[in-house]
Design an enzyme around this catalytic site. Structure first.
Site, mmCIF file in Angstrom:
data_model
loop_
_atom_site.group_PDB
_atom_site.id
_atom_site.type_symbol
_atom_site.label_atom_id
_atom_site.label_comp_id
_atom_site.label_asym_id
_atom_site.label_seq_id
_atom_site.Cartn_x
_atom_site.Cartn_y
_atom_site.Cartn_z
ATOM 1 N N GLU A 171 0.833 -1.135 -0.174
ATOM 2 C CA GLU A 171 0.118 0.145 0.062
ATOM 3 C C GLU A 171 0.883 1.313 -0.015
ATOM 4 O OE1 GLU A 171 -3.982 -1.858 2.208
ATOM 5 O OE2 GLU A 171 -2.874 -0.402 3.164
ATOM 6 N N GLU A 372 -4.912 -8.930 0.470
ATOM 7 C CA GLU A 372 -5.531 -8.751 1.836
ATOM 8 C C GLU A 372 -7.212 -8.755 1.634
ATOM 9 O OE1 GLU A 372 -4.200 -5.270 3.959
ATOM 10 O OE2 GLU A 372 -2.200 -5.817 3.748
#
Length: 478
Positions: A171, A372
């Site tokens: 991220e 995720e």
């Protein structure tokens, strides 16, 4: 309701993810080895839920053998975590490795392999060394890019013969968006130019690390390298042109700014034009763009939790407010949406299918996986049975629905390699700390962080063993 059964391919990943800083704790950490998250916590611990931060975390540093045994018990095929850059080095500028921490990483990798679990390692999961943040404004500095490459070289030299799945960032858009766009986190500075500089230098660092990985031949013995992004599946409020345009521009600034360089090797021309139009100051060179062009990822991990919805802005931008991409959109909350009330996030499992369609149509059907996905729930103790086991059937349902859409996309030709749950155990998160629990395994803060499998842990093991997903789909008129 329909009872659906889906076969899970034998080579399909069924794993879980975490990060170093969210699990390890500070045991053994030396003075001067704080990460950005450690620095923020020390400066501002009152904003972290109940004061919990990364100081003890889940104590994985001492309890990794216990936890890896639990991973095997839960049926994980793969486990992704990070190496903590701030702890791996004694001197970031000179590239001196902390041999004590490096030996710990060796032990974790060896134990995973011994238990038959494939390790997947990420080089940076918000663990920018604090001293580089304070002295050089972190990723705003081109020098930090070079020091990161030095760190990556040391990591590959030590572990690449054992670990074959590597990821540069997790991220990469998050920290600078929270700090420099929205000014919600330490050091609280709204500066869109710095935000874009961080974006660029992380894209450049990704390409440079990939070049290093390949130059050292790690790809020739089965090694693969990619990065893990969190592009939001963004839907317009309506089909009206102004709302569609708002969603398109949101996607340009927050999703394509990393997706396009990673996969296509270039920034969208429109993004560069809009930044110039709004006089956003950031520095890049043609040589840097060439490095990005020539060193693209082998695969992508994609983190997906909730849909994102926007509408066209309904108010004029204040002339004294510096440019922010929100100039072009406003957030939109869909009335009647299905919600996770603990997290405040909408639940829409089909986002995985929609993202898969995008990977297929717009990004060359590159190999990717759900890196995720999970459900954070507050106060899970209320769901304990008489034996003290959390009956998290809401999590089982959440995973099953999202996995269903993942497998459906794969059946239709998406190059999706697997599904990884966030998270294996409950762990600390930025600000929310231990408020919302995500794990298959409970971490009991009142009992010295005792580990207890939840109902979902046994369900996940059965999923892996049978390679069969059974679920009830709510697809009937009522």
């Amino acid at each position: 309701m329909s009872n659906v059964t889906v076969t899970i391919p034998k080579d399909f990943i069924l794993g879980a993810a975490a990060s170093a800083w969210q699990t390890e704790g500070w045991s053994g950490k030396r003075a001067g080895q704080d990460s950005y998250l450690d620095l923020w916590y020390k400066q501002d611990r009152q904003v972290w839920h109940n004061g919990y931060g990364p100081a003890r975390a889940t104590e994985f540093y001492h309890r990794y053998r216990e936890d890896i045994a639990l991973m095997k018990q839960c049926g994980l095929t793969h486990y992704r975590t990070s190496i903590n850059w701030s702890r791996f080095m004694l001197d970031y500028e000179q590239g001196i490795v902390d041999e004590t921490y490096a030996a710990y990483v060796d032990s974790v990798i060896d134990e995973l392999l011994r238990q038959g679990i494939t390790p997947m390692l990420c080089l940076e999961h918000y663990e920018l060394p604090a001293i580089l943040m304070e002295k050089y404004q972190g990723w705003a500095s081109k020098q930090v890019v070079e020091w990161f490459v030095t760190y990556a070289q040391a990591v590959f030299a030590r572990y690449a013969h054992k670990v074959k799945r590597w990821f540069v960032f997790n991220e990469p858009i998050v920290v600078q968006t929270r700090v420099y766009l929205d000014a919600e986190r330490y050091p609280y500075e709204q500066n869109t130019g710095t935000w874009m500089q961080w974006n660029h230098h992380k894209n450049l660092a990704t390409a440079k690390v990939i070049a290093c990985f390949r130059a050292n031949g790690h790809h020739r013995d089965g090694g693969r390298i990619g990065t893990i992004l969190n592009p939001e599946v963004t839907y317009p409020r309506s089909h009206a042109a102004h709302d569609v345009e708002a969603a398109r521009l949101y996607d340009l600034f927050f999703n394509r700014v990393f997706l396009d360089p990673a996969v296509k090797g270039e920034y969208p021309a429109e993004l560069l034009a809009l930044l110039e139009k709004h006089q956003v100051q950031w520095a890049y060179t043609d040589d840097e763009l060439a490095v990005i062009r020539d060193n693209r990822v082998d695969e992508l991990g994609i983190n997906l939790y909730f849909p994102h919805r926007v509408k066209a802005p309904e108010r004029a931008w204040h002339p004294d407010t510096p440019f922010h991409p929100a100039y072009y959109y406003e957030h939109f909350a869909l009335p009647g949406r299905r919600m996770n009330p603990s997290r405040g996030w909408e639940i829409q499992p089909k986002i995985i299918y929609d993202m898969a369609q995008r990977m297929t149509k717009e990004y060359g059907n590159i190999p990717w996986f759900v890196a995720e996905n999970g459900m954070g729930v507050e106060n899970e103790a209320r769901f304990k049975n008489s034996d003290g086991v959390i009956q998290d059937h809401y999590r089982i349902d959440f995973i099953a629905e999202h996995l269903y859409w993942t497998l459906k996309a794969r059946e239709e030709g998406a190059n999706c390699q697997g599904y990884m749950l966030w998270a294996f155990t409950d762990n600390v998160s930025p600000m929310n700390a231990f408020k919302n629990r995500y794990g298959l395994i409970e971490i009991d803060l009142e009992q010295e962080r005792a580990r207890r499998p939840k109902a979902s842990a046994g369900w996940f093991r059965q999923l892996r063993d049978t390679r069969t997903l059974n679920l009830m789909l709510d697809d009937e008129d009522k």
